[in-house]
Design an enzyme around this catalytic site. Structure first.
Site, PDB file in Angstrom:
ATOM      1  N   ARG A  10       0.861  -1.165   0.048  1.00  0.00           N
ATOM      2  CA  ARG A  10      -0.034   0.156  -0.042  1.00  0.00           C
ATOM      3  C   ARG A  10       0.720   1.264   0.132  1.00  0.00           C
ATOM      4  NH1 ARG A  10      -3.553   3.010   3.993  1.00  0.00           N
ATOM      5  NH2 ARG A  10      -5.694   3.420   2.914  1.00  0.00           N
TER       6      ARG A  10
ATOM      7  N   ILE B 297      -7.793   7.360  -1.194  1.00  0.00           N
ATOM      8  CA  ILE B 297      -7.366   6.071  -1.196  1.00  0.00           C
ATOM      9  C   ILE B 297      -8.030   5.360   0.006  1.00  0.00           C
ATOM     10  CG2 ILE B 297      -5.270   6.343   0.180  1.00  0.00           C
ATOM     11  CD1 ILE B 297      -3.973   3.705  -1.308  1.00  0.00           C
ATOM     12  N   SER B 298      -8.932   4.143  -0.405  1.00  0.00           N
ATOM     13  CA  SER B 298      -9.946   4.007   0.795  1.00  0.00           C
ATOM     14  C   SER B 298      -9.020   3.475   2.133  1.00  0.00           C
ATOM     15  CB  SER B 298     -10.790   2.864   0.103  1.00  0.00           C
ATOM     16  OG  SER B 298     -11.567   3.399  -0.846  1.00  0.00           O
ATOM     17  N   GLN B 299     -10.009   3.409   2.941  1.00  0.00           N
ATOM     18  CA  GLN B 299      -9.465   2.689   4.382  1.00  0.00           C
ATOM     19  C   GLN B 299      -9.310   1.213   3.943  1.00  0.00           C
ATOM     20  OE1 GLN B 299     -12.154   2.925   7.464  1.00  0.00           O
ATOM     21  NE2 GLN B 299     -11.304   2.028   8.814  1.00  0.00           N
TER      22      GLN B 299
END
Length: 219
Positions: A38, A64-66
């Site tokens: 990530r 950017i998603s959790q």
């Protein structure tokens, strides 16, 4: 491209354990999260944030998603290695890479041209090869339908009919639906040509799904 070090891998293992404690049960999904670096989706100055379980701005009004949200939606898909999956909202490309760990048949469409170009370069540099498109994701990709699974990574005001039509019978659509402040995650299964079942799940907050079948065209 930044290196993926032993330290980074250790931080991913810790993140996976955090997601397991928060209720993610599918070991294939957890393994996929553990394999995707990530930190490569962050500018160098912000990499210390990469393995915290939180969303983070990526520019163009997007995030950017959790990791929990990524794992939660991916688990709901119940992906098989042969599934053709359509992702609406490529964004940074992180969710796309998690999907690629579970099936090679990933199609992804991004509305924002700046994000699309940036992410296409990043995924190419990482050696990832999804089918990427720039356009109105709320209308799906009818030329490549039907899909076994469709994942929407932005909040919609209603269920987009074009996406329902592009599901294979037996296929599932995962989508957050609600107003602009909060949405309920839905899992919609196409039971037959005309029949759909619907399961309502947890509440989330996503950026809005732009487009003709979403919140309208961006100015």
């Amino acid at each position: 491209m930044h290196a993926d070090t032993y330290r980074h891998r250790g931080m991913r293992r810790a993140l996976v354990e955090e997601l397991r404690r928060k209720g993610i049960r599918d070991e294939r999904v957890l393994a996929a999260v553990g394999l995707v670096p990530r930190h490569l989706f962050f500018d160098a100055a912000f990499q210390p944030h990469a393995y915290q379980d939180k969303a983070f701005p990526i520019g163009e009004g997007q995030t950017i998603s959790q990791p929990y949200t990524v794992a939660y939606q991916t688990e709901l898909l119940q992906l098989r290695p042969t599934d053709r999956v359509l992702e609406i909202g490529t964004g940074s490309g992180y969710q796309c890479c998690v999907l690629l760990e579970l099936t090679p048949h990933v199609f992804s469409i991004e509305y924002n041209q700046v994000l699309f170009a940036r992410t296409a370069r990043r995924l190419a540099d990482m050696g990832r090869a999804p089918h990427l498109f720039c356009g109105d994701g709320s209308l799906g990709l009818p030329q490549h339908a039907p899909f076994d699974k469709i994942l929407v990574t932005a909040g919609a005001p209603v269920l987009p009919r074009p996406l329902l039509r592009q599901l294979r019978v037996g296929g599932a659509l995962i989508i957050p639906v609600g107003d602009e402040t909060s949405q309920r995650m839905l899992r919609v299964v196409r039971e037959s040509e005309e029949e759909f079942s619907r399961q309502e799940l947890e509440e989330f907050r996503f950026v809005p799904l732009l487009g003709q079948a979403g919140w309208g065209q961006a100015g």
